[in-house]
Design a protein around this motif. Structure first.
Motif, PDB file in Angstrom:
ATOM      1  N   ALA A   9       9.512   4.392   0.764  1.00 23.63           N
ATOM      2  CA  ALA A   9       8.796   3.107   0.827  1.00 23.63           C
ATOM      3  C   ALA A   9       9.157   2.425   2.138  1.00 23.63           C
ATOM      4  CB  ALA A   9       9.188   2.222  -0.354  1.00 23.63           C
ATOM      5  N   ILE A  10       8.239   1.594   2.613  1.00 20.74           N
ATOM      6  CA  ILE A  10       8.478   0.871   3.870  1.00 20.74           C
ATOM      7  C   ILE A  10       8.106  -0.595   3.709  1.00 20.74           C
ATOM      8  CG2 ILE A  10       7.460   0.522   6.174  1.00 20.74           C
ATOM      9  CD1 ILE A  10       7.747   3.435   6.705  1.00 20.74           C
ATOM     10  N   ILE A  11       8.961  -1.454   4.225  1.00 22.14           N
ATOM     11  CA  ILE A  11       8.611  -2.885   4.339  1.00 22.14           C
ATOM     12  C   ILE A  11       8.476  -3.202   5.821  1.00 22.14           C
ATOM     13  CG2 ILE A  11       9.284  -5.265   3.847  1.00 22.14           C
ATOM     14  CD1 ILE A  11      10.945  -4.292   1.525  1.00 22.14           C
ATOM     15  N   TYR A  12       7.354  -3.843   6.177  1.00 28.86           N
ATOM     16  CA  TYR A  12       7.156  -4.288   7.561  1.00 28.86           C
ATOM     17  C   TYR A  12       7.506  -5.779   7.631  1.00 28.86           C
ATOM     18  CZ  TYR A  12       4.560   0.055   8.234  1.00 28.86           C
ATOM     19  OH  TYR A  12       4.208   1.373   8.302  1.00 28.86           O
ATOM     20  N   ALA A  13       8.553  -6.097   8.337  1.00 28.31           N
ATOM     21  CA  ALA A  13       8.948  -7.516   8.474  1.00 28.31           C
ATOM     22  C   ALA A  13      10.086  -7.620   9.475  1.00 28.31           C
ATOM     23  CB  ALA A  13       9.411  -8.067   7.124  1.00 28.31           C
ATOM     24  N   SER A  14      10.263  -8.816  10.002  1.00 29.62           N
ATOM     25  CA  SER A  14      11.396  -9.050  10.902  1.00 29.62           C
ATOM     26  C   SER A  14      12.695  -9.031  10.089  1.00 29.62           C
ATOM     27  CB  SER A  14      11.239 -10.404  11.592  1.00 29.62           C
ATOM     28  OG  SER A  14      11.339 -11.420  10.616  1.00 29.62           O
ATOM     29  N   LYS A  38       3.544   6.961   1.344  1.00 30.60           N
ATOM     30  CA  LYS A  38       4.626   5.992   1.106  1.00 30.60           C
ATOM     31  C   LYS A  38       4.056   4.773   0.363  1.00 30.60           C
ATOM     32  CE  LYS A  38       6.994   7.104   5.441  1.00 30.60           C
ATOM     33  NZ  LYS A  38       5.925   7.938   6.057  1.00 30.60           N
ATOM     34  N   ALA A  39       4.957   4.030  -0.280  1.00 25.47           N
ATOM     35  CA  ALA A  39       4.574   2.709  -0.806  1.00 25.47           C
ATOM     36  C   ALA A  39       4.915   1.708   0.292  1.00 25.47           C
ATOM     37  CB  ALA A  39       5.359   2.395  -2.072  1.00 25.47           C
ATOM     38  N   TYR A  40       4.024   0.734   0.508  1.00 22.52           N
ATOM     39  CA  TYR A  40       4.223  -0.208   1.617  1.00 22.52           C
ATOM     40  C   TYR A  40       4.281  -1.650   1.113  1.00 22.52           C
ATOM     41  CZ  TYR A  40       2.864   3.710   4.602  1.00 22.52           C
ATOM     42  OH  TYR A  40       2.805   4.928   5.233  1.00 22.52           O
ATOM     43  N   ALA A  41       5.052  -2.464   1.836  1.00 26.76           N
ATOM     44  CA  ALA A  41       5.017  -3.915   1.597  1.00 26.76           C
ATOM     45  C   ALA A  41       4.819  -4.625   2.929  1.00 26.76           C
ATOM     46  CB  ALA A  41       6.310  -4.384   0.929  1.00 26.76           C
ATOM     47  N   MET A  42       3.956  -5.615   2.918  1.00 31.25           N
ATOM     48  CA  MET A  42       3.607  -6.370   4.121  1.00 31.25           C
ATOM     49  C   MET A  42       4.648  -7.484   4.367  1.00 31.25           C
ATOM     50  SD  MET A  42       0.847  -4.823   5.055  1.00 31.25           S
ATOM     51  CE  MET A  42       1.480  -3.301   4.392  1.00 31.25           C
ATOM     52  N   PRO A  43       4.610  -8.131   5.521  1.00 30.94           N
ATOM     53  CA  PRO A  43       5.637  -9.136   5.838  1.00 30.94           C
ATOM     54  C   PRO A  43       5.664 -10.334   4.876  1.00 30.94           C
ATOM     55  CG  PRO A  43       4.414  -8.523   7.815  1.00 30.94           C
ATOM     56  CD  PRO A  43       3.711  -7.883   6.663  1.00 30.94           C
ATOM     57  N   ASP A  44       4.556 -10.566   4.168  1.00 33.65           N
ATOM     58  CA  ASP A  44       4.509 -11.708   3.243  1.00 33.65           C
ATOM     59  C   ASP A  44       4.863 -11.292   1.816  1.00 33.65           C
ATOM     60  OD1 ASP A  44       2.201 -10.167   3.233  1.00 33.65           O
ATOM     61  OD2 ASP A  44       0.877 -11.823   2.673  1.00 33.65           O
ATOM     62  N   GLY A  98       1.854  -5.767  -1.584  1.00 36.29           N
ATOM     63  CA  GLY A  98       2.090  -4.339  -1.748  1.00 36.29           C
ATOM     64  C   GLY A  98       0.830  -3.509  -1.497  1.00 36.29           C
ATOM     65  N   VAL A  99       1.033  -2.323  -0.924  1.00 30.82           N
ATOM     66  CA  VAL A  99      -0.076  -1.397  -0.669  1.00 30.82           C
ATOM     67  C   VAL A  99       0.359  -0.001  -1.137  1.00 30.82           C
ATOM     68  CG1 VAL A  99      -1.501  -0.298   1.116  1.00 30.82           C
ATOM     69  CG2 VAL A  99      -0.868  -2.709   1.351  1.00 30.82           C
ATOM     70  N   ALA A 100      -0.483   0.646  -1.930  1.00 27.62           N
ATOM     71  CA  ALA A 100      -0.162   1.999  -2.374  1.00 27.62           C
ATOM     72  C   ALA A 100      -1.458   2.770  -2.593  1.00 27.62           C
ATOM     73  CB  ALA A 100       0.647   1.958  -3.673  1.00 27.62           C
ATOM     74  N   ALA A 101      -1.449   4.057  -2.159  1.00 28.66           N
ATOM     75  CA  ALA A 101      -2.656   4.887  -2.273  1.00 28.66           C
ATOM     76  C   ALA A 101      -2.378   6.052  -3.222  1.00 28.66           C
ATOM     77  CB  ALA A 101      -3.050   5.412  -0.901  1.00 28.66           C
ATOM     78  N   PHE A 102      -3.371   6.373  -4.034  1.00 29.71           N
ATOM     79  CA  PHE A 102      -3.203   7.410  -5.058  1.00 29.71           C
ATOM     80  C   PHE A 102      -4.307   8.458  -4.934  1.00 29.71           C
ATOM     81  CE2 PHE A 102      -1.114   3.592  -6.392  1.00 29.71           C
ATOM     82  CZ  PHE A 102       0.085   4.037  -6.936  1.00 29.71           C
ATOM     83  N   ASP A 103      -3.900   9.720  -5.131  1.00 27.43           N
ATOM     84  CA  ASP A 103      -4.831  10.835  -5.004  1.00 27.43           C
ATOM     85  C   ASP A 103      -5.329  11.229  -6.399  1.00 27.43           C
ATOM     86  OD1 ASP A 103      -6.154  13.185  -4.613  1.00 27.43           O
ATOM     87  OD2 ASP A 103      -4.626  14.079  -3.318  1.00 27.43           O
ATOM     88  N   PRO A 104      -6.609  11.035  -6.683  1.00 21.26           N
ATOM     89  CA  PRO A 104      -7.117  11.325  -8.035  1.00 21.26           C
ATOM     90  C   PRO A 104      -7.019  12.806  -8.395  1.00 21.26           C
ATOM     91  CG  PRO A 104      -8.932  10.810  -6.529  1.00 21.26           C
ATOM     92  CD  PRO A 104      -7.668  10.520  -5.792  1.00 21.26           C
TER      93      PRO A 104
END
Lengths: 143, 476
Positions: free
Chosen positions: B26-31, B58-64, B75-81
């Motif tokens: 997982a990744i968080i984008y933030a200062s 990956k699972a992602y989280a934005m700066p907010d 949060g952002v996550a993509a799934f393969d059907p």
């Protein structure tokens, strides 16, 4: 009927984006009633809401936590669909069947200063617990 | 959060290695500062999302990012059907397709400055807002079905808007695949009197000024110049979306067990995309997206009508409309292979980079416009997507400043009437039916908009274009 006593209480608990509602009472029914009072208090002071219009709610669910979720969501639905706020909750629960009479009035901006619409009950912090004879029912609601 | 929970990739990229039940990192984008002030729940929830079946990359989280329901907000996550991927009602949220649309008034704020209180009154009276508000539109059963399938395109056919609008709305104003029959009667009843209503809480309609410009080329393409008067509208799918979220969150809670999905947190209730309930939710949720697009289209029409009363020659141009609570079927490249994925964005916007096929021609060289809401004291920010965001976050970026303080805490500190007076002294005219609601939305109850936007820009998720400062704000 939901009456505040030492044993029957309600409160809001903090959540960064939204609000938690908590009811405590001597029975599960009382805890459900008190939590619904907390729900009203998210929007306005329940003491300012006159119990003039009656609405009935009937629910069936054996899992107490899911029943609580359904209860709060049913009150939210009635608030939204009828543009009402409620201040009196009378709940009875027998073998997973909830029967309730709730009483309130139509939203009045000047009288109620309503803070926010409630979108729905979440599973966050959802609990229905018997703490040695003192019941607690709570969850976070999305606003 | 403690920084030692992460592997620092660069100044704004913090990785959590796959551990425990996590299927992907997982990744968080933030200062660093934002990470240190971020709620520990974001870490926990993001790790849980990374353990869901069929998650890709990956699972992602934005700066907010902040504490949400199952998924973190932001949060952002993509799934393969094709690999057991799931869809989650909590991963979209209760306010399906909540979003922001920006209108350009064609005027400078200096032309309006002396009339700001009157404009605030005009807009407040034109757009129903707040608890208990009702629209002058009440849909029949047939109209409801058509609206759920047609979105903003339906609204346009009803006379709400101009044909040029559709090009500047995601999905051209019409989400395909909506299935009204999978939306409950309760959801439709909640929506019946609510078309063209703003709602309450953090929703707003704001008259703003283009205060600063960071990227003159992108600003020019968007038609934004310093001092321009613009209008931001933030709202979603109202009672319909709330009820779809309520209905399917509960149904998925029961169904996940039947599908053998082991949930570390029941708020992650989900179902395989290729399952009856998964497909029903997607059909209902797409109806919710259309409802939000139609709602913002009708509010746009009410706003235009109101403006024309005061300024008969005004022509409010739609700059763009972007949603931030969705699950959409999109093509993305993963490990060198193009895949059709279901991308959940819970409190995150799409952020297509330049040349993407779904962009309006006018914006093809600059990327997708993104609108980041702040508070009624600070306004909002315009950004555009980057090509790099495709590999960083499935082309996603942040959606708002996010709260720093709970509503209960805010009402203990501020009084609505005093806030309204204080903002008036700063030249910001608030109109609302509720003092308590205003107190709960106090500017200082929100995080610093600029820090969030700077982090998104530094992470190359998006490029800063312009700051929009508020002058009149309608709060529900």
């Amino acid at each position: 009927m939901a009456t505040l006593t030492e044993q029957n209480t309600f409160e809001l608990f903090p959540h960064v984006a939204d609000i938690g509602i908590r009811g405590q009472g001597q029975t599960m029914e009382k805890a459900f009633e008190m939590a619904a009072m907390a729900l009203t208090s998210v929007v306005t002071d329940p003491q300012n809401v006159s119990p003039t219009i009656h609405v009935r709610i009937h629910l069936e669910e054996k899992d107490p936590e899911l029943l609580f979720l359904d209860w709060i969501n049913s009150v939210i639905y009635e608030m939204d669909i009828k543009r009402m706020l409620f201040s009196v909750y009378e709940v009875s629960i027998k073998s997973g069947v909830l029967e309730a009479q709730i009483k309130g009035e139509t939203v009045d901006l000047h009288k109620h200063d309503p803070a926010v619409d409630i979108k729905g009950a979440t599973l966050t912090e959802l609990k229905v617990i018997d703490l040695n004879g003192q019941w607690l029912a709570q969850c976070v609601v999305d606003v | 959060m403690e920084l030692n929970l992460f592997q620092k990739i660069n100044e704004t990229t913090w990785q959590i290695s796959a551990h425990g039940n996590m299927r992907v990192p997982a990744i968080i984008y933030a200062s660093e500062e934002i990470i240190q002030n971020m709620d520990n729940k974001v870490y926990e929830q993001l790790c849980n999302v990374a353990g869901l079946p069929g998650i890709v990359d990956k699972a992602y989280a934005m700066p907010d990012a902040h504490w949400g329901y199952g998924f973190p907000i932001g949060g952002v996550a993509a799934f393969d059907p094709e690999h057991g991927g799931v869809v989650s009602a909590g991963g979209v949220g209760f306010d399906i397709s909540c979003g922001v649309r920006l209108l350009h008034t064609g005027m400078k704020i200096d032309e309006l400055r002396s009339q700001l209180p009157a404009i605030a009154d005009l807009l407040y009276n034109a757009v129903p807002s707040g608890v208990g508000s009702k629209s002058r539109i009440k849909l029949t059963d047939k109209e409801m079905k058509d609206m759920l399938q047609g979105g903003a395109r339906w609204a346009l056919h009803q006379g709400f808007g101009e044909s040029e609008d559709l090009e500047f709305i995601e999905e051209h104003g019409h989400m395909t695949g909506a299935r009204p029959e999978y939306i409950s009667a309760r959801a439709k009843e909640r929506q019946r009197p609510e078309m063209g209503t703003l709602g309450s809480g953090n929703h707003y309609l704001e008259l703003q000024e283009v205060k600063t410009i960071d990227d003159p080329i992108a600003a020019e393409a968007l038609g934004l110049s310093l001092g321009d008067a613009v209008i931001s509208i933030h709202c979603g799918s109202r009672g319909l979306g709330h009820q779809i979220g309520t209905d399917y969150l509960r149904d998925m809670l029961v169904e996940s067990k039947k599908h053998g999905i082991n949930l570390p947190d029941r708020e992650l209730a989900c179902a395989p995309i290729h399952s009856e309930i998964g497909e029903h939710y997607l059909g209902a949720m797409r109806g919710g997206i259309n409802c939000a697009l139609a709602n913002r289209q009708i509010i746009t029409h009410f706003t235009r009508e109101a403006f024309q009363k005061m300024f008969p020659n005004s022509n409010l141009r739609l700059v763009y409309d972007v949603s931030h609570n969705t699950c959409k079927s999109e093509w993305h490249e993963v490990d060198g292979e193009r895949k059709n994925l279901f991308v959940h964005r819970k409190g995150a916007t799409r952020a297509w980079g330049p040349d993407h096929a779904e962009l309006p021609k006018k914006y093809s060289t600059i990327g997708q416009p993104i609108f980041i809401g702040g508070s009624m004291g600070i306004g909002s920010y315009v950004l555009v997507g980057t090509k790099k965001a495709e590999s960083l976050s499935f082309s996603s970026a942040c959606h708002g400043a996010g709260r720093s303080m709970s509503r209960t805490e805010a009402t203990k500190i501020w009084r609505g009437s005093e806030l309204i007076e204080s903002l008036k002294e700063q030249g910001i005219f608030i109109r609302s039916g509720t003092y308590r609601g205003v107190a709960e939305e106090a500017p200082e109850a929100y995080k610093n908009l600029f820090s969030v936007v700077d982090s998104a820009a530094a992470a190359e998720l998006a490029i800063k274009v312009a700051h929009l400062a508020p002058h009149a704000c309608i709060k529900g």
